[in-house]
Motif scaffolding. Structure first.
Motif, PDB file in Angstrom:
ATOM      1  N   LEU A  47       0.668   6.458   8.792  1.00  0.00           N
ATOM      2  CA  LEU A  47       1.620   6.452   7.692  1.00  0.00           C
ATOM      3  C   LEU A  47       1.692   5.083   7.017  1.00  0.00           C
ATOM      4  CD1 LEU A  47       4.270   8.686   9.366  1.00  0.00           C
ATOM      5  CD2 LEU A  47       3.520   9.019   7.027  1.00  0.00           C
ATOM      6  N   ALA A  48       1.343   4.042   7.754  1.00  0.00           N
ATOM      7  CA  ALA A  48       1.324   2.686   7.190  1.00  0.00           C
ATOM      8  C   ALA A  48      -0.049   2.327   6.621  1.00  0.00           C
ATOM      9  CB  ALA A  48       1.727   1.676   8.268  1.00  0.00           C
ATOM     10  N   GLY A  49      -0.963   3.320   6.603  1.00  0.00           N
ATOM     11  CA  GLY A  49      -2.277   3.094   6.003  1.00  0.00           C
ATOM     12  C   GLY A  49      -3.317   2.538   6.938  1.00  0.00           C
ATOM     13  N   GLU A  50      -3.103   2.680   8.249  1.00  0.00           N
ATOM     14  CA  GLU A  50      -4.058   2.159   9.231  1.00  0.00           C
ATOM     15  C   GLU A  50      -4.526   3.288  10.136  1.00  0.00           C
ATOM     16  OE1 GLU A  50      -1.584  -0.589  11.252  1.00  0.00           O
ATOM     17  OE2 GLU A  50      -1.272  -1.886   9.529  1.00  0.00           O
ATOM     18  N   GLY A  51      -5.376   2.957  11.099  1.00  0.00           N
ATOM     19  CA  GLY A  51      -5.774   3.936  12.106  1.00  0.00           C
ATOM     20  C   GLY A  51      -6.942   4.819  11.689  1.00  0.00           C
ATOM     21  N   THR A  52      -7.359   5.675  12.621  1.00  0.00           N
ATOM     22  CA  THR A  52      -8.492   6.573  12.428  1.00  0.00           C
ATOM     23  C   THR A  52      -7.994   8.007  12.362  1.00  0.00           C
ATOM     24  OG1 THR A  52      -9.881   5.060  13.715  1.00  0.00           O
ATOM     25  CG2 THR A  52     -10.725   7.297  13.376  1.00  0.00           C
ATOM     26  N   TYR A  53      -8.487   8.735  11.361  1.00  0.00           N
ATOM     27  CA  TYR A  53      -8.043  10.110  11.160  1.00  0.00           C
ATOM     28  C   TYR A  53      -9.023  10.811  10.222  1.00  0.00           C
ATOM     29  CZ  TYR A  53      -6.284   8.068   6.803  1.00  0.00           C
ATOM     30  OH  TYR A  53      -6.197   7.404   5.608  1.00  0.00           O
ATOM     31  N   THR A  54      -8.857  12.091  10.091  1.00  0.00           N
ATOM     32  CA  THR A  54      -9.608  12.871   9.108  1.00  0.00           C
ATOM     33  C   THR A  54      -8.620  13.497   8.135  1.00  0.00           C
ATOM     34  OG1 THR A  54     -11.378  13.415  10.677  1.00  0.00           O
ATOM     35  CG2 THR A  54     -11.162  14.844   8.742  1.00  0.00           C
ATOM     36  N   LYS A  55      -8.950  13.406   6.856  1.00  0.00           N
ATOM     37  CA  LYS A  55      -8.105  14.022   5.832  1.00  0.00           C
ATOM     38  C   LYS A  55      -8.799  15.284   5.322  1.00  0.00           C
ATOM     39  CE  LYS A  55      -5.748  13.221   1.422  1.00  0.00           C
ATOM     40  NZ  LYS A  55      -5.467  12.250   0.336  1.00  0.00           N
ATOM     41  N   VAL A  56      -8.096  16.413   5.397  1.00  0.00           N
ATOM     42  CA  VAL A  56      -8.588  17.669   4.858  1.00  0.00           C
ATOM     43  C   VAL A  56      -7.904  17.876   3.505  1.00  0.00           C
ATOM     44  CG1 VAL A  56      -8.842  20.156   5.242  1.00  0.00           C
ATOM     45  CG2 VAL A  56      -8.783  18.591   7.202  1.00  0.00           C
ATOM     46  N   HIS A  57      -8.721  18.038   2.480  1.00  0.00           N
ATOM     47  CA  HIS A  57      -8.146  18.125   1.117  1.00  0.00           C
ATOM     48  C   HIS A  57      -9.048  19.011   0.255  1.00  0.00           C
ATOM     49  CE1 HIS A  57     -11.137  15.264  -0.578  1.00  0.00           C
ATOM     50  NE2 HIS A  57     -11.142  14.828   0.675  1.00  0.00           N
ATOM     51  N   GLY A  58      -8.723  19.087  -1.026  1.00  0.00           N
ATOM     52  CA  GLY A  58      -9.473  19.947  -1.940  1.00  0.00           C
ATOM     53  C   GLY A  58     -10.809  19.369  -2.359  1.00  0.00           C
TER      54      GLY A  58
ATOM     55  N   SER B  33       8.957  -9.535   5.908  1.00  0.00           N
ATOM     56  CA  SER B  33       9.263 -10.272   7.132  1.00  0.00           C
ATOM     57  C   SER B  33       8.924  -9.419   8.335  1.00  0.00           C
ATOM     58  CB  SER B  33      10.750 -10.663   7.152  1.00  0.00           C
ATOM     59  OG  SER B  33      11.549  -9.525   7.347  1.00  0.00           O
ATOM     60  N   GLU B  34       8.845 -10.071   9.487  1.00  0.00           N
ATOM     61  CA  GLU B  34       8.475  -9.357  10.708  1.00  0.00           C
ATOM     62  C   GLU B  34       9.508  -8.309  11.089  1.00  0.00           C
ATOM     63  OE1 GLU B  34       7.613 -12.002  13.840  1.00  0.00           O
ATOM     64  OE2 GLU B  34       5.934 -12.969  12.846  1.00  0.00           O
ATOM     65  N   SER B  35      10.753  -8.517  10.677  1.00  0.00           N
ATOM     66  CA  SER B  35      11.811  -7.588  11.057  1.00  0.00           C
ATOM     67  C   SER B  35      11.801  -6.323  10.217  1.00  0.00           C
ATOM     68  CB  SER B  35      13.180  -8.267  10.931  1.00  0.00           C
ATOM     69  OG  SER B  35      13.411  -8.641   9.586  1.00  0.00           O
ATOM     70  N   GLN B  36      11.096  -6.342   9.061  1.00  0.00           N
ATOM     71  CA  GLN B  36      11.058  -5.170   8.212  1.00  0.00           C
ATOM     72  C   GLN B  36      10.055  -4.146   8.726  1.00  0.00           C
ATOM     73  OE1 GLN B  36      10.337  -7.362   4.458  1.00  0.00           O
ATOM     74  NE2 GLN B  36      12.175  -6.341   3.687  1.00  0.00           N
ATOM     75  N   THR B  37      10.314  -2.881   8.406  1.00  0.00           N
ATOM     76  CA  THR B  37       9.387  -1.834   8.818  1.00  0.00           C
ATOM     77  C   THR B  37       8.241  -1.744   7.830  1.00  0.00           C
ATOM     78  OG1 THR B  37      10.744  -0.223   7.621  1.00  0.00           O
ATOM     79  CG2 THR B  37      11.157  -0.485   9.962  1.00  0.00           C
ATOM     80  N   PRO B  38       7.050  -1.258   8.278  1.00  0.00           N
ATOM     81  CA  PRO B  38       5.918  -1.136   7.373  1.00  0.00           C
ATOM     82  C   PRO B  38       6.221  -0.160   6.240  1.00  0.00           C
ATOM     83  CG  PRO B  38       5.247  -0.877   9.673  1.00  0.00           C
ATOM     84  CD  PRO B  38       6.732  -0.858   9.648  1.00  0.00           C
ATOM     85  N   GLN B  39       5.596  -0.387   5.101  1.00  0.00           N
ATOM     86  CA  GLN B  39       5.768   0.502   3.963  1.00  0.00           C
ATOM     87  C   GLN B  39       4.848   1.717   4.112  1.00  0.00           C
ATOM     88  OE1 GLN B  39       8.139  -0.083   1.414  1.00  0.00           O
ATOM     89  NE2 GLN B  39       8.719  -1.543   3.010  1.00  0.00           N
TER      90      GLN B  39
END
Length: 243
Positions: free
Chosen positions: A232-243, A2-8
């Motif tokens: 954190l909700a899986g959206e937006g633009t970013y760079t991930k630094v990983h192995g 629902s709209e009142s819930q926060t994103p997962q």
């Protein structure tokens, strides 16, 4: 949902690393209270998602140890002054967060019991479990280590799932995007590529420590409203630094 819930979100515990310069807004020095409050609101939106949050804030808006050393001040003294600057920034952020109703603890690597808790790992973990935001101040408590290294150290000690590095640009570029229109942004990049290409993410010690512990670093724009929550909700633009 629902709209009142926060994103997962798939993250349960993260560390947000920001520079001291991020707190000075358009000023050339010090703290800009509206900017501090804006960042606090960003943190609150993520806290409201149920995510446990640690923070490390640099001190460059007040004093940068390496710069002081370059001007003739003894390096150890300059670094300790820089650590004290991070405590001032942490207290300002604590005030802003608690003004928004978010319980916060400032935890200092240098004992100053009247203004901050001493760093005790198990106590800090308990604060996080109680959904308090923990702001780690005074770096590692040792000269010659940056707040980048302190952030990576604390993130590992707290068993954070990622470091979120808030910057003025939306990721890692092969050159400064402010100065070069043809700068290329990376969606993902490895720790070794960051070190080999001297990409401006964190200092080499911090990157090596993250690599050795397989701790991902998410670089995003702190100036983008809702950016922290969005990623954190899986959206937006970013760079991930990983192995």
């Amino acid at each position: 949902m629902s709209e009142s819930q926060t994103p997962q979100t798939t993250f349960n515990r993260v560390l947000l690393k920001i520079s001291g310069e991020a707190l000075m807004g358009d000023q050339g020095y010090g703290l800009h209270p509206p900017t501090v409050e804006r960042i606090a609101r960003e943190v609150k939106t993520v806290h409201d998602m149920g995510v446990e949050i640690c923070m490390v804030i640099g001190g460059g808006n007040i004093f940068r140890g390496l710069a002081g050393s370059a001007q003739g001040m003894e390096r150890t003294t300059a670094d300790y002054m820089g650590m004290l600057a991070t405590v001032m920034n942490a207290l300002a952020m604590q005030s802003a967060l608690e003004g928004l109703g978010v319980f916060t603890r400032v935890i200092s690597a240098i004992r100053m019991d009247e203004v901050a808790e001493p760093y005790i790992r198990r106590r800090a973990v308990r604060h996080l479990e109680k959904k308090r935001v923990c702001i780690f101040a005074a770096g590692t408590g040792n000269p010659y280590f940056t707040t980048d290294t302190a952030a990576t150290l604390r993130a590992n000690e707290m068993a954070c799932e990622a470091i979120f590095k808030g910057t003025k640009v939306d990721g890692v570029y092969d050159k400064d995007p402010v100065k070069h229109d043809n700068a290329k942004r990376f969606d993902t990049v490895t720790y070794d590529e960051v070190l080999a290409q001297h990409l401006n993410v964190m200092d080499a010690s911090a990157i090596a420590l993250a690599r050795d512990n397989s701790l991902p670093i998410i670089v995003f724009s702190l100036d983008e409203p809702g950016g922290f929550k969005g990623i954190l909700a899986g959206e937006g633009t970013y760079t991930k630094v990983h192995g």
